[in-house]
Write a protein that holds these residues in place. Structure first.
Motif, PDB file in Angstrom:
ATOM      1  N   LYS A  49      74.242  31.733 -11.922  1.00 17.04           N
ATOM      2  CA  LYS A  49      74.751  32.851 -11.120  1.00 17.04           C
ATOM      3  C   LYS A  49      74.039  34.042 -11.566  1.00 17.04           C
ATOM      4  CE  LYS A  49      77.709  31.209  -8.385  1.00 17.04           C
ATOM      5  NZ  LYS A  49      79.054  31.016  -8.429  1.00 17.04           N
ATOM      6  N   GLN A  52      77.409  37.389 -12.150  1.00 18.08           N
ATOM      7  CA  GLN A  52      78.583  37.362 -12.484  1.00 18.08           C
ATOM      8  C   GLN A  52      78.621  37.805 -14.098  1.00 18.08           C
ATOM      9  OE1 GLN A  52      80.047  33.242 -12.081  1.00 18.08           O
ATOM     10  NE2 GLN A  52      80.928  33.890 -10.023  1.00 18.08           N
ATOM     11  N   SER A  93      77.210  30.119  -4.680  1.00 19.49           N
ATOM     12  CA  SER A  93      78.072  28.869  -4.752  1.00 19.49           C
ATOM     13  C   SER A  93      77.704  27.903  -3.492  1.00 19.49           C
ATOM     14  CB  SER A  93      79.673  29.419  -4.670  1.00 19.49           C
ATOM     15  OG  SER A  93      79.924  30.029  -5.652  1.00 19.49           O
ATOM     16  N   ARG A  96      74.591  25.518  -3.938  1.00 21.79           N
ATOM     17  CA  ARG A  96      74.416  24.628  -5.132  1.00 21.79           C
ATOM     18  C   ARG A  96      73.808  23.310  -5.111  1.00 21.79           C
ATOM     19  NH1 ARG A  96      79.573  27.238  -8.351  1.00 21.79           N
ATOM     20  NH2 ARG A  96      80.542  26.561  -6.455  1.00 21.79           N
ATOM     21  N   SER A 111      79.460  28.347 -13.210  1.00 20.53           N
ATOM     22  CA  SER A 111      80.696  28.065 -12.980  1.00 20.53           C
ATOM     23  C   SER A 111      80.979  27.308 -11.695  1.00 20.53           C
ATOM     24  CB  SER A 111      81.190  29.898 -12.558  1.00 20.53           C
ATOM     25  OG  SER A 111      80.540  30.223 -11.303  1.00 20.53           O
ATOM     26  N   TYR A 112      80.666  26.179 -12.109  1.00 22.06           N
ATOM     27  CA  TYR A 112      80.581  24.981 -11.072  1.00 22.06           C
ATOM     28  C   TYR A 112      81.843  24.188 -11.295  1.00 22.06           C
ATOM     29  CZ  TYR A 112      77.481  21.957  -7.876  1.00 22.06           C
ATOM     30  OH  TYR A 112      77.303  21.408  -6.640  1.00 22.06           O
ATOM     31  N   SER A 113      83.071  24.265 -10.535  1.00 22.67           N
ATOM     32  CA  SER A 113      84.113  23.571 -11.095  1.00 22.67           C
ATOM     33  C   SER A 113      83.733  22.026 -10.425  1.00 22.67           C
ATOM     34  CB  SER A 113      85.287  24.223 -10.107  1.00 22.67           C
ATOM     35  OG  SER A 113      85.348  25.369 -10.925  1.00 22.67           O
ATOM     36  N   ARG A 118      82.764  17.747  -4.295  1.00 21.25           N
ATOM     37  CA  ARG A 118      81.332  17.954  -4.879  1.00 21.25           C
ATOM     38  C   ARG A 118      80.616  16.611  -5.469  1.00 21.25           C
ATOM     39  NH1 ARG A 118      83.068  23.608  -7.207  1.00 21.25           N
ATOM     40  NH2 ARG A 118      83.087  24.822  -5.352  1.00 21.25           N
ATOM     41  N   SER A 160      86.934  33.599  -0.281  1.00 20.92           N
ATOM     42  CA  SER A 160      87.432  32.978  -1.450  1.00 20.92           C
ATOM     43  C   SER A 160      88.790  32.274  -1.429  1.00 20.92           C
ATOM     44  CB  SER A 160      87.638  34.013  -2.681  1.00 20.92           C
ATOM     45  OG  SER A 160      88.333  33.328  -3.689  1.00 20.92           O
ATOM     46  N   THR A 199      90.525  35.371  -9.660  1.00 23.13           N
ATOM     47  CA  THR A 199      89.592  34.579  -9.501  1.00 23.13           C
ATOM     48  C   THR A 199      89.652  33.729 -10.934  1.00 23.13           C
ATOM     49  OG1 THR A 199      87.512  33.853  -8.902  1.00 23.13           O
ATOM     50  CG2 THR A 199      87.611  35.890 -10.428  1.00 23.13           C
ATOM     51  N   GLU A 227      90.223  24.988 -13.499  1.00 24.64           N
ATOM     52  CA  GLU A 227      88.912  24.882 -13.158  1.00 24.64           C
ATOM     53  C   GLU A 227      87.869  24.215 -14.192  1.00 24.64           C
ATOM     54  OE1 GLU A 227      88.409  25.503 -10.073  1.00 24.64           O
ATOM     55  OE2 GLU A 227      90.115  26.354  -9.749  1.00 24.64           O
ATOM     56  N   TYR A 229      84.622  23.521 -15.431  1.00 23.96           N
ATOM     57  CA  TYR A 229      83.161  23.599 -15.152  1.00 23.96           C
ATOM     58  C   TYR A 229      82.080  22.377 -15.701  1.00 23.96           C
ATOM     59  CZ  TYR A 229      84.355  28.453 -14.240  1.00 23.96           C
ATOM     60  OH  TYR A 229      84.917  29.752 -13.820  1.00 23.96           O
TER      61      TYR A 229
END
Length: 283
Positions: A49, A52, A93, A96, A111-113, A118, A160, A199, A227, A229
């Motif tokens: 990102k 952020q 986001s 990705r 910050s890729y949960s 996915r 969001s 968030t 979350e 990551y």
């Protein structure tokens, strides 16, 4: 004599053609060897990102800071690349999975949960951080649970699900306000236009740690979700997943992971979870 000259000319032409083909093949090989691959000074493109604070931020001078940047830099070094060999690519986001599928990046730390949807499209190394949905509030406020938001103004970014989750699960009478960016929510929180921003706690800690925000805000300390990551790689690249996992384990064991947490989130008094074990997804 004419026949002999023709034979000589043919032989010369064949030699030139062979040399040309060889040069072309070598040129192609050189091009491949200078691209992403096995390290050794070659370039590697990494998705992060750019907007952020504390996670992945492109600063006005063109440099990059944040926890994900530190993790990605460490991982790239273990893969054989120096910091100067990294080409950072912004991966919002929504982009990705596509960036990995197209091969635009070698891996993504943004910050890729990790979640089941996915994982149908990409593979993940990690997790390397367990974050939680939380609230950012003014330093003198006393919101201690989700229900305290009933009747208050809650901010998040357009699109969001975080704010809606709070309204659905914890505070049905909360007043939702959506802005285009988290920075707008921060401005609203500072002015009193909103009462809380929601968030991931890691993202909130990054904003609270910025010089202009130090001492103004605090995290409420609520764990409203888990979350996990992870580092995303192209689907099927199991060797890269294994190599990245080994790098992440080393980063934890040699203390570099804890240092990165302190450097990026420390000013917000971020109560981070211990480094997660590779493959341990907390639901």
């Amino acid at each position: 004599m004419l026949t002999m000259n023709l034979r000589k000319a043919s032989a010369v032409a064949a030699s030139v053609l062979a040399l040309s083909l060889t040069a072309t093949a070598c040129g192609s090989g050189d091009s491949d060897s200078s691209s992403e691959g096995d390290g050794g000074g070659k370039k590697i493109t990494v998705g992060i990102k750019f907007d952020q604070p504390g996670i992945g931020l492109k600063t006005p001078d063109g440099s990059f800071t944040g926890f994900d940047v530190d993790v990605a830099t460490y991982v790239a070094k273990e893969l054989g690349y120096e910091a100067k060999d990294i080409e950072w690519k912004e991966t919002p986001s929504a982009d990705r999975e596509t960036a990995l599928e197209r091969g635009d990046v070698k891996f993504i730390a943004a910050s890729y949960s990790i979640n089941d949807e996915r994982k149908q499209k990409v593979d993940f190394a990690g997790p390397y951080l367990l974050a939680h949905q939380d609230l950012l509030i003014r330093a003198d406020d006393n919101i201690t649970k989700g229900a305290d938001l009933n009747g208050k103004k809650l901010c998040s970014v357009t699109g969001s699900t975080s704010a809606q989750n709070v309204k659905n699960d914890f505070a049905p009478k909360a007043q939702l306000k959506q802005n285009a960016t988290y920075s707008e929510c921060i401005d609203g929180l500072a002015s009193g236009a909103v009462d809380a921003l929601t968030t991931d706690d890691s993202i909130l800690a990054g904003y609270a740690s910025q010089d202009q925000n130090k001492g103004k805000f605090k995290l409420a300390g609520l764990s409203l979700s888990n979350e996990n990551y992870g580092i995303g790689v192209k689907k099927g690249d199991t060797k890269l997943v294994d190599d990245i996992n080994a790098a992440l384990e080393k980063m934890v064991s040699d203390g570099a992971w804890e240092k990165a947490v302190t450097d990026n989130f420390g000013p917000a008094d971020y109560k981070n979870e211990p480094a997660p074990k590779i493959g341990n997804i907390v639901s």
